[in-house]
Design a protein around this motif. Sequence first.
Motif, mmCIF file in Angstrom:
data_model
loop_
_atom_site.group_PDB
_atom_site.id
_atom_site.type_symbol
_atom_site.label_atom_id
_atom_site.label_comp_id
_atom_site.label_asym_id
_atom_site.label_seq_id
_atom_site.Cartn_x
_atom_site.Cartn_y
_atom_site.Cartn_z
ATOM 1 N N UNK A 4 27.777 88.192 32.981
ATOM 2 C CA UNK A 4 27.744 87.008 33.830
ATOM 3 C C UNK A 4 26.850 87.309 35.020
ATOM 4 N N UNK A 5 25.917 86.397 35.290
ATOM 5 C CA UNK A 5 24.964 86.563 36.376
ATOM 6 C C UNK A 5 24.942 85.295 37.216
ATOM 7 N N UNK A 6 24.594 85.454 38.485
ATOM 8 C CA UNK A 6 24.449 84.294 39.351
ATOM 9 C C UNK A 6 24.742 84.656 40.790
ATOM 10 N N UNK A 67 32.916 94.363 26.545
ATOM 11 C CA UNK A 67 32.693 94.487 27.981
ATOM 12 C C UNK A 67 32.263 93.136 28.532
ATOM 13 N N UNK A 68 32.877 92.761 29.661
ATOM 14 C CA UNK A 68 32.454 91.600 30.431
ATOM 15 C C UNK A 68 32.015 92.119 31.788
ATOM 16 N N UNK A 69 30.736 91.956 32.093
ATOM 17 C CA UNK A 69 30.187 92.398 33.378
ATOM 18 C C UNK A 69 30.000 91.189 34.283
ATOM 19 N N UNK A 70 30.246 91.409 35.573
ATOM 20 C CA UNK A 70 30.205 90.347 36.574
ATOM 21 C C UNK A 70 29.312 90.826 37.708
ATOM 22 N N UNK A 71 28.121 90.227 37.825
ATOM 23 C CA UNK A 71 27.154 90.708 38.809
ATOM 24 C C UNK A 71 26.167 89.607 39.185
ATOM 25 N N UNK A 94 25.289 88.896 25.242
ATOM 26 C CA UNK A 94 25.227 87.494 25.637
ATOM 27 C C UNK A 94 25.081 87.446 27.149
ATOM 28 N N UNK A 95 23.971 86.890 27.617
ATOM 29 C CA UNK A 95 23.770 86.675 29.041
ATOM 30 C C UNK A 95 24.226 85.273 29.390
ATOM 31 N N UNK A 96 25.012 85.176 30.462
ATOM 32 C CA UNK A 96 25.484 83.885 30.949
ATOM 33 C C UNK A 96 25.088 83.785 32.417
ATOM 34 N N UNK A 97 24.277 82.788 32.742
ATOM 35 C CA UNK A 97 23.936 82.545 34.141
ATOM 36 C C UNK A 97 24.798 81.395 34.646
ATOM 37 N N UNK A 98 25.494 81.645 35.746
ATOM 38 C CA UNK A 98 26.364 80.643 36.340
ATOM 39 C C UNK A 98 25.713 80.161 37.635
#
Length: 169
Positions: A4-6, A67-71, A94-98
Amino acid sequence: MIVFSGLPGSGKSTLARRLARHMQAAYLRIDSIEAALLNATGRPAGVEGYAVAYALAADHLELGLSVVADCVNPLEVTREAWATVAAEASCPLLNIEVVCSDPSEHRRRVEARHSGSATHAGRWRPPTWAKVQAGAHEYAPWVSDRLLLDTAAGTPDALFPKLLVDIDR
């Protein structure tokens, strides 16, 4: 591996935490790592926070854990590093941009988070709105594939069921 990115205050941590719990995956939060480094050394972390997260992700993936990364993940080099970790573990990424496309709502979230002592960890404090705005100018546009979620359309919790559907595609 799901990254997770944003920008801070976009809602990514709420979604990432909830997904990690749902998947029973390892949850790696850069803010927590950087807070621990700051509290241990008295110096703000630079690249060290991401380096620690990459190593922990590799360890968890080697054990067969999701793994779920939060950055924030603001640069192409950090995004490429996550891709390298996944590739070396032979696992999909899987890249997720929030994002929060409503500037007023985004600011409200950041300011509420900054003023709430529950979000502080020792010397570490979440960024102010001014710092988030400054960081937005350094946030590189994405060139790789990613799932884009806009939390201005609803609360992160309300968007969670949509996230699950999007991930299953």
